[in-house]
Design a protein around this motif. Structure first.
Motif, PDB file in Angstrom:
ATOM      1  N   ILE A 104    -108.547  42.173 110.444  1.00  0.00           N
ATOM      2  CA  ILE A 104    -107.746  41.306 109.585  1.00  0.00           C
ATOM      3  C   ILE A 104    -108.659  40.278 108.930  1.00  0.00           C
ATOM      4  N   SER A 107    -107.147  34.606 106.278  1.00  0.00           N
ATOM      5  CA  SER A 107    -105.820  34.075 105.996  1.00  0.00           C
ATOM      6  C   SER A 107    -104.779  34.652 106.958  1.00  0.00           C
ATOM      7  N   ASP A 108    -104.934  35.934 107.313  1.00  0.00           N
ATOM      8  CA  ASP A 108    -104.034  36.524 108.312  1.00  0.00           C
ATOM      9  C   ASP A 108    -104.226  35.858 109.669  1.00  0.00           C
ATOM     10  N   SER A 111    -102.567  32.499 109.832  1.00  0.00           N
ATOM     11  CA  SER A 111    -101.119  32.626 109.960  1.00  0.00           C
ATOM     12  C   SER A 111    -100.711  32.909 111.398  1.00  0.00           C
TER      13      SER A 111
END
Length: 363
Positions: A104, A107-108, A111
């Motif tokens: 990933i 930004s993932d 989150s």
């Protein structure tokens, strides 16, 4: 709870540490230099692939080692099913992020683990440059609206292109108009998203500060980076000679700020050190409260030396807010007794003693 287990390898004096934190409150205590803050750094590394204390990774990795690794089991949505997350980084610059068997991006990762840091550097929200406050705004905007990250990236790309043209000294008017049009489009969208977030944040901030700070009069005002009473294209045209001379764009969302004032004066100039601690704490707690309300998820708070500069009454009030939003908290202190009476009887509190880079679950 977001973080169910943690294994740390080669971060500062933490050669190999593993523990299972409480889903609610974790007190990390020990003498100065024992490794308490390094544990918080490790959790920050897990959520953002970097430290909150230094931008130089070589100072984070343990001496004589080439790579740091933090592995965990996390349950970001409290579904009851934990999944594996691993983050590694080498001195050569290679960063690997694996979640549930898949690679990933950053930004993932952000989150998955919404991190909030409260330490001595948090004062920079009042005393530091606008860039620090933009980071604060953008953290909230990122988690508030899924569209923000794409707008932010597009605006940054267009701004870099415009600045590259400015550094050439001369710009073809037609070419400038193309990039100005793109810049204005994304600048307005980013400003709209940022302003919407601050408007949502203000009520939480006001409520929390009233309970923490009593009669402190503090206001928040979002400053977009240009005069909204005028059209941005006109301002860019007026600013062009200066921009060409300086080689960068002088107005726009890259100059946005959050004005924090007390009695109409900059809070950084008006408030005492203790009052500033209350204000920055209220800002961080408000972010967590709003995040929880909008996403039905809690934040992970990394709090370095909570008793510092907060008296017993304000420490207790601070802890009450942490409890109310079901945050998972990792809090360092020298003496655990200073925080023992700050929690409700039904709050799950775990105590870990840190000594020479080793961790012991005490009670």
């Amino acid at each position: 709870m977001p973080i169910k287990s943690v294994s740390i390898e080669h971060i500062r004096n933490l050669t190999s540490v593993a523990f299972e934190p409480s889903p609610r409150i974790n007190i990390l205590y020990g003498a100065n230099g024992s490794g308490k803050t390094s544990l918080l750094e490790s959790l920050h590394f897990l959520g953002l692939t970097r430290s909150f204390r230094t931008h130089q990774f070589r100072y984070l990795v343990s001496s004589q080692q080439r790579e740091s690794l933090v592995f965990s089991q996390i349950d970001p949505t409290a579904s009851g099913q934990a999944k594996a997350l691993g983050v590694s980084r080498s001195l050569e610059g290679d960063v690997k992020i694996r979640y549930s068997g898949n690679d990933i991006d950053l930004s993932d990762l952000a989150s998955l683990i919404p991190l909030q840091v409260i330490n001595t550097d948090t004062f920079e929200l009042l005393e530091g440059s606008p860039a620090t406050r933009r980071q604060f705004i953008d953290w909230g905007s990122f988690h508030y609206d899924p569209a923000f990250i794409q707008v932010w990236r597009a605006c940054r790309r267009v701004l870099q292109q415009r600045n590259s043209l400015l550094k050439c000294g001369k710009i073809d008017p037609a070419l400038r108009q193309v990039w100005d049009s793109e810049f204005i489009h994304y600048a307005k969208r980013m400003t709209s998203l940022r302003k919407a977030y601050i408007d949502q944040l203000k009520p939480d901030f006001d409520t929390i500060l009233e309970k923490l700070g009593g009669d402190l009069d503090v206001t928040l005002k979002f400053s977009p980076g240009w005069d909204l009473k005028r059209e941005l294209d006109e301002l860019l045209a007026e600013q062009l000679p200066r921009d060409l001379k300086q080689g960068f764009t002088g107005i726009g969302p890259q100059r946005a700020d959050l004005k924090v004032k007390s009695d109409g004066v900059s809070a950084a100039e008006r408030l005492s050190r203790g009052q500033k601690k209350l204000v920055v704490s209220a800002l961080k707690l408000a972010q967590g409260a709003l995040f929880h309300r909008m996403n039905q998820r809690a934040c992970v708070y990394l709090i370095d030396d909570l008793p510092s500069e907060l008296d017993e009454q304000h420490s207790r009030l601070f802890c009450e807010f942490l409890e109310q939003t079901n945050n998972q908290c990792f809090i360092t202190c020298v003496d655990p007794i200073s925080l023992q009476d700050c929690w409700s009887a039904d709050t799950e509190v775990a105590y870990f003693q840190v000594e020479d880079g080793r961790l012991l679950h005490t009670h």
